[in-house]
Each structure stands twice: as structure tokens, then as C-alpha cells.
Write an enzyme that holds these catalytic residues in place. Sequence first.
Site, PDB file in Angstrom:
ATOM      1  N   ASP A   1       0.920  -1.164  -0.042  1.00  0.00           N
ATOM      2  CA  ASP A   1      -0.115   0.011   0.075  1.00  0.00           C
ATOM      3  C   ASP A   1       0.828   1.238  -0.002  1.00  0.00           C
ATOM      4  OD1 ASP A   1      -2.396   1.616   0.286  1.00  0.00           O
ATOM      5  OD2 ASP A   1      -2.116   1.444   2.599  1.00  0.00           O
TER       6      ASP A   1
ATOM      7  N   GLU B   1       3.386  -8.554   7.322  1.00  0.00           N
ATOM      8  CA  GLU B   1       2.160  -9.244   6.910  1.00  0.00           C
ATOM      9  C   GLU B   1       2.243 -10.199   5.688  1.00  0.00           C
ATOM     10  OE1 GLU B   1      -0.934  -6.203   6.232  1.00  0.00           O
ATOM     11  OE2 GLU B   1      -0.762  -5.503   8.276  1.00  0.00           O
TER      12      GLU B   1
ATOM     13  N   TYR C   1      -6.959  -3.262  12.360  1.00  0.00           N
ATOM     14  CA  TYR C   1      -7.682  -2.369  11.866  1.00  0.00           C
ATOM     15  C   TYR C   1      -8.938  -2.371  12.180  1.00  0.00           C
ATOM     16  CZ  TYR C   1      -3.492  -0.322   9.644  1.00  0.00           C
ATOM     17  OH  TYR C   1      -2.303   0.258   9.424  1.00  0.00           O
TER      18      TYR C   1
ATOM     19  N   GLU D   1       0.689  -1.564  14.184  1.00  0.00           N
ATOM     20  CA  GLU D   1      -0.041  -0.650  13.215  1.00  0.00           C
ATOM     21  C   GLU D   1      -1.478  -0.531  14.003  1.00  0.00           C
ATOM     22  OE1 GLU D   1      -0.134  -1.352   9.239  1.00  0.00           O
ATOM     23  OE2 GLU D   1       1.957  -1.793   8.976  1.00  0.00           O
TER      24      GLU D   1
HETATM   25  C1  GCB Z   1      -1.510  -2.290   6.738  1.00  0.00           C
HETATM   26  C2  GCB Z   1      -0.146  -2.285   5.795  1.00  0.00           C
HETATM   27  C3  GCB Z   1       0.208  -0.897   5.329  1.00  0.00           C
HETATM   28  C4  GCB Z   1      -1.033  -0.222   4.994  1.00  0.00           C
HETATM   29  C5  GCB Z   1      -2.307  -0.132   6.161  1.00  0.00           C
HETATM   30  C6  GCB Z   1      -3.092   0.283   5.749  1.00  0.00           C
HETATM   31  O1  GCB Z   1      -1.731  -3.255   7.269  1.00  0.00           O
HETATM   32  O2  GCB Z   1       1.072  -2.951   6.757  1.00  0.00           O
HETATM   33  O3  GCB Z   1       1.262  -1.167   4.673  1.00  0.00           O
HETATM   34  O4  GCB Z   1      -0.742   1.133   4.389  1.00  0.00           O
HETATM   35  O5  GCB Z   1      -2.227  -1.320   6.669  1.00  0.00           O
HETATM   36  O6  GCB Z   1      -3.547   1.769   5.936  1.00  0.00           O
HETATM   37  O7  GCB Z   1      -4.089  -0.216   4.878  1.00  0.00           O
END
Ligand code: GCB
Length: 640
Positions: free
Chosen positions: A208, A452, A505, A541
Amino acid sequence: MSVPGSFAVLRLLWLLSVFGTVLPLDGGMLFPRESSFREVKELNGLWDFRADGSPNRNEGFEKAWHKRQLAETGPVIEMPVPASYNDITQDPTLRDFIGWVWYDREVAVPARWISDQGTRVVLRVGSAHYYSIVWVNGEKVTEHEGGHLPFEAEISSLIRREPTKPCRITIAVNNTLTLETLPPGTIQYMNDSSRYPDGFFVQNMDFDFFNYAGIHRPVLLYTTPKVYVDDITVETNFMDNTGLIRYKVSVQGGFSNTLNITLMDKDGHFVASSNGSSGVLRVVDVKLWWPYLMHENPGYLYSMKVHLIAVSETSTYEDEYTLPLGIRTVNVTNTQFLINNKPFYFHGVNKHEDADIRGRGFDWPLIVKDFNLMKWLGVNSFRTSHYPYAEEILQMCDRHGIVLIDECPGVGIKDIRSFGNASLSHHLVVMDELVRRDKNHPSVVMWSVANEPASEMPPAEFYFKTLIEHTKALDRTRPVTYVTIAEADMDKGGPYVDVVCVNSYFAWYFDQGRLDIVPLQLSTHFENWYRKYQRPIIQSEYGADAVPGLHMDPPMMFTEEYQNALLQSYHDVFDQKRNQYFIGELIWNFADFMTAQGIYRVVGNKKGIFTRQRQPKAAAFLLRKRYWRLANETGRLLPD
Ligand code: GCB
């Protein structure tokens, strides 16, 4: 598939596979520093540039562009170095270009470097993305695979061949990603001629961030004597008030030599000395290297001066290299991360090397601004997501006491074909190069071998076991992790990592808009991880996109209020687990950053707590309050 199209992609892949042959590392990669016996000449500025837009992207090789000035081969434009080339012009084909681009420039080499046979001249590229080939005066001097680490070539004899001519440096760089590059990608040809023109292809990637390309870090020439200090390795420890530095120096160039090692404190006062290529320096009344906000004097650095004299029958060679170093230890227990035997709690960020116009290009004003913002926020650590950052940034971390999780470009490993032998052996070489470059930085406290990966796939277990064991063998002094997203992932690699780094997330990619579920899901998640592995956990994260200036109350996704509320709901759980096994929190992301175009991204990823121009969103103030509170609660030195 159309014939020219398939030919073009085969050609691209062939070039990468031929050039991608792996060679073992055969020397050190000390950061170029001036001393009484070494000079550095920066080659940053404007270079001539030309993208090879031929259908098979191979015209440059067929017509041997490196044999002449690039400007003689066809139209060139001025291109700044260092910088990504993508956002420099108004040309969308250059922004999204895939294939070889060519740079060249002429350099006036000081006459003494040429006439003095006892001087080695080295050409160094801080990094170029992704595959690079370098020629000097039309002769190939080196090639390198991988976008974020330095490479170099000795060019002394070449430039001595035609001493009166300026030295022409040509660098060809190819950004194509294949199943075996790091990160991986695939080239896909669109065969439906009713929808796509002949030869139409796209680069697919499973990560990403925008695949910025070009010469990203400084290019320079530097000199050493013919016999020279090639590498230094230090490992530090302490007992009571005495610091211990175990060092190893390797010398190249032959001839018997004498090595004198002198350690000086920050004020330049003598501390200890030793002779020979390996040994231990003892530091009485040691001043340890402490993280920012954990000590009133963080980032304390000593200087280790390595002085070499080598004697041949006809000449004497003298070299000197001074390495800054910090004395500290790192240890991990089942529940804690210890720096100098004190519990360390990570309150920090994930970053990208990313900015307007320059893309991933090295830029001092941006770097210093980011450090000022991090210190304002009360950040004590960051992860170099998702690739190694410029070594100058690591040096800043050393000086300021900012702790680093140093990550390799193992991101987006999702296709089963990227777990094969060729991928693994390249990944091992990248770890070799990363550890070789970064091993002496006190700020680096942990290696991250991937982000990941699809570790639930059958070959992943062998892949990660090998990778993690290899990294531990390279460096006995630091823990190793890879960053994971799902519980299932960890079944394969989990037993081998020292610290569980987990991304999640909740209320963003799942259960959209439902902030109320975060406490339950997050806390169950942590409990499961800990029950399974009995390792300390870092939330590596978490976050939510926020379009700056978008407001809504009650909060809705993409508003600044939602970003704040989501962070707050995570923080409540962090605070419950903090005194158990939970050892750190790294927000995704420090700043908004560019990505490929797609329906999930509105001109890039907006999970920054700062905009891409480094202006604060509401979340920056929330985080600042929290981090300074955490610094007061967790950061002070605990009594012995
Ligand atoms: C993740 C990734 C990261 C992305 C982020 C997102 O899990 O490690 O590279 O930018 O999520 O914002 O989706």
C-alpha cells in the site's frame, strides 16, 4: 497474447533474472566519512535523464546508451538526484513508467586522486529503486538488486586509464517488480485487444505505497588509501559502572598492518584504547545510550577512532575511520522489552520515506522537520515501515535517542510463488546487506524481516524459520520479529519471533463505523496472542484514514473526529494491558503518504496524524497528550 507484448515482458523478466544473480557479500559498507586520510565528493544535483520508452524497454541496451553521453543518444531531461523521478514532470507516462530509466553525468575527478596510485576511489550510490547497473566511461562497474540499501564499486583503475578526460557515470535503473523481487509484484499483460492496445501491461503489487523509483539517495565518490579499514563491528554491554565494547575491524588491501583503536567521549576526551583487529574496550564510569524521554541525557555517543598503518616494501599507507557508537543492551523477556535492563515502552509511529514532489528522495529539510515533529509529539520510537531508511536517518536516531525497529522490504509477500528458493535466497541477501549496514547503530533495537506475509501458506513456515534463524545468526545482540496481521498467520512463524508485532484495523477494514466493538475485539485478540506465544506484544499498526478538514459529530469514517475516537478506543485497551505483556504502540501512520491509484485511496493513504505536508490533524494533538503522559508514567528511570 500479442507477440510484441509477450516479448516485452519476457525481456523485462529475463533482464531481471540475469542481472539478479546473487553474489555473497564480500566486504563492509561503512558510511562514507571524511578523515585526514579520506575525502568525499558529493555528486548530487542535476543529471541527464532518459526513460527507455521502447516497446520492449530494451533500446538502451541494444544501442548501448552507456557508451556515449546520454544526450547523444536522444532527448534527455534534467533530473534531480536524489529524488524519485515520478512526480518531477507533468508527464503521466513518466509518473507511472515501468522499465529502465537512464541517468548520466560527468564528474571532474581531482587530479591527485588520479595520480596517487596509493588512493582508492570508490563510487557509491546510497540507494536506487529497484535494479541498478552502473557504468563508468562506458564500462560496467557494478549492478545491484534492491531499492533501499547502498552499493558501491571501486573505480580507481578505470579513471586512471584516461586521466585527462572527465569521468562519465551512467546509471540505469529498473523499477519492475517480479515474484522474486522484494517487495514482490507481477507484470500482467492485458490480452483483450478490444479493450487494450497491443502490448498493454500493468505492474501489480500487494502493498500500500506508491512504487517510487529512481536514484533515491546521495551518489558520491570517496577515497580511501589502498590499504584501508573495510568494516567495523561493535557489540556493547556493561556491568555495574563499566561499559564493554567488543570490536572487530577488517582491513583490506594486503600488507602487514598495525591498528590502533581509541575511544573518546562526547567531548573528545580520551576514554580507552586498544590494538589489533579485535578486542574489548573497557569504559569506566560509562555513560549509557538511553532512549529519548527515558533519561535526561539521551542518545549519548562515544567515538571510536580506528587508525591503520600498513607498510609495504615501497610505501606506507595510513587510514583513519571514526565510528560513533552508543553503549547499551537490549533484552526481551516473556513480558518485557528491556533497554539497559529497564523496561522500555514503545510510544511511537510508523513512517514512510515519502513527500510531495521528491517522492522517496533523500531530503534533509524533510528529515529534520520530521524529527522535530516526532519530538514535539513525544515519540520515543518508530518502525522503518516497510523498507530500510537512509542511514543518515539512523544516525539522527542515534543522536536523539529515538529507538528503531529496522524493517527490510519484505512487504506484500502474498503469492505462494514468492516463497520459493529464489525469493528466499534474495531475502537472505537483503538481510545480510541490512545487518551489515545497520549493525552498529544503537538506535536499532530489533530487526523486522517482513510485514504481513501470507504466512498461513504451506511454504511460509520453512521460509520464515530460515529467515529468522539467519538473521539471529547475523546478529546475536538484537531480537527479531516479523509483523503480522491475523492470528492464523502466526501459526507458521510465531514460534520463531522474539516479540509479537501485530497490526489491526478494527472498526475500519472490518465492522466499519462500529467503534463500540473495538474494546472487546482488541482485548480478545491480545489475550489470544499472549496465551499462544507468551511473548511481549507491540501494536505495530492501528489507525483510520482522516481527510483533513472533514468533520462530523457523532464521528463518521474519514473525519478527523472518527480518527480521534478510534485511536482513543485502542488506547483504553492498551492501558489495561500495559502492565501485563503489552509493550508498545506505533500509530499508522505518522503522515499521509502516496499510494497507487485505487478506489480505497483518495490521492494516497490518509491515516497520517499529519498531512503529507506535515500539518497536524486533530489526532496529532490527542497523541501528543498521550505520549507525554506515557513518557512520564513509563519513561523515567526506575530506581535500581
Ligand atoms: C497495513 C499495512 C500498511 C497499510 C495499512 C493501511 O496493514 O501494513 O502498509 O498502509 O495497513 O492503511 O491499510
